[in-house]
Scaffold this active site. Structure first.
Site, PDB file in Angstrom:
ATOM      1  N   ARG A  37       0.575  -1.195   0.137  1.00  0.00           N
ATOM      2  CA  ARG A  37       0.003   0.060   0.080  1.00  0.00           C
ATOM      3  C   ARG A  37       0.964   1.313  -0.051  1.00  0.00           C
ATOM      4  NH1 ARG A  37      -4.599  -1.745   4.626  1.00  0.00           N
ATOM      5  NH2 ARG A  37      -5.547  -3.067   3.314  1.00  0.00           N
ATOM      6  N   GLU A  49      -1.921 -10.099  -4.215  1.00  0.00           N
ATOM      7  CA  GLU A  49      -3.015 -10.859  -4.094  1.00  0.00           C
ATOM      8  C   GLU A  49      -2.926 -12.161  -4.348  1.00  0.00           C
ATOM      9  OE1 GLU A  49      -6.060  -9.730  -3.106  1.00  0.00           O
ATOM     10  OE2 GLU A  49      -5.500  -7.762  -2.999  1.00  0.00           O
ATOM     11  N   GLN A  54      -5.623 -17.767   0.385  1.00  0.00           N
ATOM     12  CA  GLN A  54      -5.578 -18.593   1.479  1.00  0.00           C
ATOM     13  C   GLN A  54      -4.305 -18.499   2.338  1.00  0.00           C
ATOM     14  OE1 GLN A  54      -8.605 -21.276   2.000  1.00  0.00           O
ATOM     15  NE2 GLN A  54      -9.063 -19.272   1.153  1.00  0.00           N
ATOM     16  N   LEU A  92       5.620 -21.493   0.979  1.00  0.00           N
ATOM     17  CA  LEU A  92       4.480 -20.418   0.816  1.00  0.00           C
ATOM     18  C   LEU A  92       3.308 -21.327   0.715  1.00  0.00           C
ATOM     19  CD1 LEU A  92       3.432 -17.655   1.688  1.00  0.00           C
ATOM     20  CD2 LEU A  92       3.531 -17.339  -0.665  1.00  0.00           C
ATOM     21  N   GLY A  93       3.547 -22.728   0.168  1.00  0.00           N
ATOM     22  CA  GLY A  93       2.363 -23.581  -0.051  1.00  0.00           C
ATOM     23  C   GLY A  93       1.549 -23.319  -1.403  1.00  0.00           C
ATOM     24  N   TYR A 130     -12.328 -13.477  -7.173  1.00  0.00           N
ATOM     25  CA  TYR A 130     -12.003 -12.806  -6.158  1.00  0.00           C
ATOM     26  C   TYR A 130     -10.832 -11.455  -6.710  1.00  0.00           C
ATOM     27  CZ  TYR A 130      -9.195 -10.690  -2.601  1.00  0.00           C
ATOM     28  OH  TYR A 130      -8.429  -9.822  -2.030  1.00  0.00           O
ATOM     29  N   ASP A 148     -13.993 -12.239  -0.593  1.00  0.00           N
ATOM     30  CA  ASP A 148     -13.096 -12.987  -0.070  1.00  0.00           C
ATOM     31  C   ASP A 148     -13.760 -13.704   1.118  1.00  0.00           C
ATOM     32  OD1 ASP A 148     -12.727 -11.067   1.711  1.00  0.00           O
ATOM     33  OD2 ASP A 148     -10.561 -11.496   1.914  1.00  0.00           O
ATOM     34  N   CYS A 212     -16.811  -2.032  16.211  1.00  0.00           N
ATOM     35  CA  CYS A 212     -17.149  -2.258  15.135  1.00  0.00           C
ATOM     36  C   CYS A 212     -18.022  -0.877  14.479  1.00  0.00           C
ATOM     37  CB  CYS A 212     -18.304  -3.391  14.708  1.00  0.00           C
ATOM     38  SG  CYS A 212     -18.518  -3.537  13.006  1.00  0.00           S
TER      39      CYS A 212
END
Length: 356
Positions: A37, A49, A54, A92-93, A130, A148, A212
DNA sequence: AACCCGGGGGA
DNA sequence: TCCCCAGGGTT
């Protein structure tokens, strides 16, 4: 929308607009300083992204920095070898993400640049509903709601969506709430704000309703009977046991390793053969205590068995049989291995070297 | 719609 | 232990 649909909903557009405004104000002061960012770019956003599919933000951050360092641009990524990309992705999978990312980089470069709208992104390998919405809204200002896991949770609780979010009707309901919330003027900030809310406030367990910004319009606020059962998901099967044996044939500082097939678990990563050397003169022995390694859908009980070969020639003969490669430990470490291997690597190596 | 694909962190 | 994570691809 029909009158019947409206009556079945327990929220209305006015509520959604209130929530949107309140959320935007909250995000102004609560947005995290995530690295992608700071100096936003399409390349950096895309990388983040894919890595965060996951995968937790905290897990993805170091890898994002590593990729920026190794592959500063999409051209660098496209020109890198697949082995380099896989090694960078190691640990990282979901390794298919890395291969699809690499493939997509080549497509982007061959077409002379990044896609200019969501549809174009959706056509790239590894980009689904997504991710295309996220990149298009954040990087291109396209007014689409990205849904997501965080958004599913926030929207189902806020709107009281009780259908499973992974069913057709549930997904449509979630999309409906997300669309009603969408801030078309600044869709990128808005989508990130909803996800931030899901990550920091509307957490899976013990949501912080008192903090919230949208609690005044939320169906589930301060109501554990609601938020504890939402989002509803179709039940998943429990992980099956997988008894795995890796046979480490070694001689001196060399071993026989294989590259796994390009489908299935750990596709294209390096590993040890699951078959025992057929004609070794020396008996096999367990090198280290059995290792339990949990995957999402498999519970692996791994046994590492070593066989001390009597010569380099014998090592090569065995390598040919299993379509493997003779490598030094150091050469192995330059390849991408599953976490199961890297987390016991030093003990494995020491046990083999001690057996010579 | 169901299943496959990693690994790690929190409760 | 179980659940979930800025999901996508295949069948």
């Amino acid at each position: 929308m029909s009158k019947g649909d409206f009556l079945q909903k327990n929220w209305c557009q006015t509520d959604a607009e209130r929530a949107r405004r309140s959320l935007a104000k909250w995000y102004d002061s609560h947005a995290r300083d995530l690295p992608w960012r700071l100096t936003p770019s399409l390349y950096g956003t895309w990388l983040s992204e894919i890595m965060l599919q996951q995968t937790r933000v905290d897990t993805g951050i170091p890898k994002w920095h590593l990729f920026q360092e190794l592959f500063p641009s999409v051209e660098d990524l496209a020109q890198a070898s697949e082995a380099e990309v896989m090694k960078a992705w190691e640990g990282l999978g979901y390794y298919r993400r890395a291969r699809l990312l690499h493939q997509a980089a080549k497509v982007v470069v061959s077409k002379g640049g990044f896609p200019e709208n969501r549809e174009g992104w959706l056509a790239l390998p590894g980009i689904g509903p997504y991710t295309s919405a996220a990149i298009a809204s954040i990087g291109l200002g396209e007014a689409v709601a990205a849904v997501d896991g965080n958004v599913q949770r926030v929207m189902s609780r806020w709107g009281g969506v009780t259908d499973p979010v992974d069913s057709k009707t549930g997904a449509q309901a979630i999309q409906g709430v997300a669309d009603a919330w969408l801030d078309a003027a600044r869709p990128g900030d808005h989508n990130q704000a909803v996800m931030e809310l899901g990550a920091l406030v509307c957490s899976p367990k013990q949501p912080r309703c008192a903090e919230c910004p949208v609690r005044f319009t939320c169906t589930s606020a301060d109501n554990p009977d609601m938020w504890s059962v939402l989002p509803r998901k179709t039940p998943k099967r429990k992980a099956a046991r997988w008894d795995l044996t890796w046979h480490v044939a070694h001689h001196g500082n060399q071993v026989v390793a294989i590259q796994r097939p390009d489908t299935g678990v750990w596709a294209t990563l390096w590993a040890f053969p699951e078959r025992a050397p057929s004609k070794s003169n020396t008996p096999s022995r367990p090198l280290i205590p059995d290792v339990v390694h949990a995957l999402t859908h498999k519970r692996i009980h791994a046994r590492m068995v070593g066989t001390a070969m009597t010569s380099t020639e014998e090592l090569h003969t065995w390598a040919q049989e299993v379509n493997g490669v003779v490598m030094t430990w150091e050469e192995c470490e330059a390849k991408a291995w599953p976490r199961l291997a890297t987390k016991v690597w030093s003990e494995l190596k020491a046990a083999c070297m001690a057996g010579n």
